[in-house]
Design an enzyme around this catalytic site. Structure first.
Site, PDB file in Angstrom:
ATOM      1  N   ASP A  11       0.927  -1.130  -0.147  1.00 28.43           N
ATOM      2  CA  ASP A  11       0.007   0.072   0.039  1.00 28.43           C
ATOM      3  C   ASP A  11       0.869   1.411  -0.114  1.00 28.43           C
ATOM      4  OD1 ASP A  11      -1.160  -2.356   1.281  1.00 28.43           O
ATOM      5  OD2 ASP A  11      -2.917  -1.210   1.651  1.00 28.43           O
ATOM      6  N   GLU A  42      -4.329   2.190  -3.414  1.00 31.71           N
ATOM      7  CA  GLU A  42      -5.526   2.631  -2.792  1.00 31.71           C
ATOM      8  C   GLU A  42      -5.308   3.890  -1.632  1.00 31.71           C
ATOM      9  OE1 GLU A  42      -7.960   0.579  -0.227  1.00 31.71           O
ATOM     10  OE2 GLU A  42      -6.519   0.586   1.225  1.00 31.71           O
ATOM     11  N   ASN A  43      -4.156   3.970  -1.079  1.00 31.04           N
ATOM     12  CA  ASN A  43      -4.063   4.857  -0.068  1.00 31.04           C
ATOM     13  C   ASN A  43      -3.142   6.233  -0.425  1.00 31.04           C
ATOM     14  OD1 ASN A  43      -3.738   2.336   2.132  1.00 31.04           O
ATOM     15  ND2 ASN A  43      -5.385   3.854   2.159  1.00 31.04           N
ATOM     16  N   ASN A  70     -10.526  -1.333   0.034  1.00 34.29           N
ATOM     17  CA  ASN A  70     -11.662  -0.706   0.503  1.00 34.29           C
ATOM     18  C   ASN A  70     -11.734   0.962   0.386  1.00 34.29           C
ATOM     19  OD1 ASN A  70      -9.775  -1.277   2.645  1.00 34.29           O
ATOM     20  ND2 ASN A  70     -10.921  -0.045   3.950  1.00 34.29           N
ATOM     21  N   HIS A  71     -10.582   1.393   0.242  1.00 37.43           N
ATOM     22  CA  HIS A  71     -10.293   2.866   0.288  1.00 37.43           C
ATOM     23  C   HIS A  71     -10.657   3.407  -1.204  1.00 37.43           C
ATOM     24  CE1 HIS A  71      -9.831   3.820   4.464  1.00 37.43           C
ATOM     25  NE2 HIS A  71      -8.705   2.961   4.332  1.00 37.43           N
ATOM     26  N   HIS A 153      -6.570  -8.080  -0.112  1.00 36.38           N
ATOM     27  CA  HIS A 153      -6.820  -7.082   0.544  1.00 36.38           C
ATOM     28  C   HIS A 153      -7.412  -7.355   1.691  1.00 36.38           C
ATOM     29  CE1 HIS A 153      -5.802  -2.602   0.957  1.00 36.38           C
ATOM     30  NE2 HIS A 153      -6.821  -2.289   1.447  1.00 36.38           N
TER      31      HIS A 153
END
Length: 257
Positions: A11, A42-43, A70-71, A153
């Site tokens: 990540d 995603e981050n 999820n983000h 994830h």
């Protein structure tokens, strides 16, 4: 080509993570002779979500495929790209009505690569069963001669390990993302699948999963849900380098980065 190497990077967290990619990923690719690169992005956008600019930069730095979790839904600007960009993935086990797709199959330098992105269900937003969703896709791609790489994830180590054994001999690699702490359990499973519970985080390492420690401590002491503040500063890349035999599609080695 008898064997190939893939870099799978954990990540990317905020500007520090993006800076680490900018400074180090191209040289890391050359140093390791990596044939294929997967980055979880995603981050990247301030610690929460992925912007269009981040996506473009990560690709420029050398990523063949960018995975998420999820983000990914936190930046609306990325939604159209989830549909239009084959190499930008969201978890495969979300409902079909949401934007995007959960896997990609492509050919690079004569080698057939496939990447599947899935999200766990333990202590995360409930999605469809990741096990059945990934297995069906992975089996189909393996039969077609693809090297199958899975970014799972997920929050829970038991769930991640179960996925590894469930896909052993079907996927060439199953790696965990999301918890931001690199684990030391890298191994080759009995059926030839490379596995690690978490790749770790690419960003500032000496704080609380990439966020300011004082805010994280205050949250624990008060139980008030203060918003995490992503650290700025020098970042490091975390991930693994996996060597795969192109004939058997089995992993030969996995080394932490």
């Amino acid at each position: 080509m008898s064997d190939v190497k893939v870099l799978m990077i954990g990540d990317v967290s905020g500007d520090a993570g993006m800076g680490a990619l900018f400074l180090s990923l191209p040289s890391l690719i050359k140093k390791t002779h990596a044939d294929f690169v997967v980055v979880n992005g995603e981050n990247a956008a301030g610690g929460f979500g992925l912007s269009v600019s981040d996506w473009e930069k990560i690709r420029t730095y050398g990523a063949d495929v960018v995975t998420s979790g999820n983000h990914i839904w936190q930046k609306y600007e990325i939604y159209p790209l989830l549909d239009s960009e084959p190499c930008l993935l969201r978890p495969v086990n979300y409902p079909r009505s949401v934007p995007g797709h959960g896997y990609v199959a492509l050919e690079k330098n004569g080698v057939k690569w496939a990447v599947i992105n899935a999200q766990g269900r333990v202590d995360l937003v409930i999605a469809d069963c990741p096990f059945t969703a990934v297995r069906e896709t992975a089996e189909k791609l393996r039969k077609q001669g693809y090297i199958v790489l899975v970014d799972f994830h997920a929050e829970n180590a038991q769930e991640k390990e179960a996925m590894g054994f469930y896909l052993d001999g079907i996927a060439s690699a199953v790696v965990g993302t999301h918890t931001h702490v690199q684990t030391m359990d890298e191994k080759i499973l009995p059926g030839g699948t490379a596995y690690i519970t978490d790749l770790g985080m690419s960003g500032v390492q000496h704080q609380v999963i990439g966020s300011r420690s004082e805010v994280a401590v205050r949250r624990q002491l008060t139980q008030i849900p203060y918003k995490s503040e992503i650290c700025e500063g020098s970042g490091e890349i975390k991930g693994v380098l996996i060597t795969i035999d192109t004939s058997s599609l089995s992993a030969l080695s996995i080394v932490r980065i």
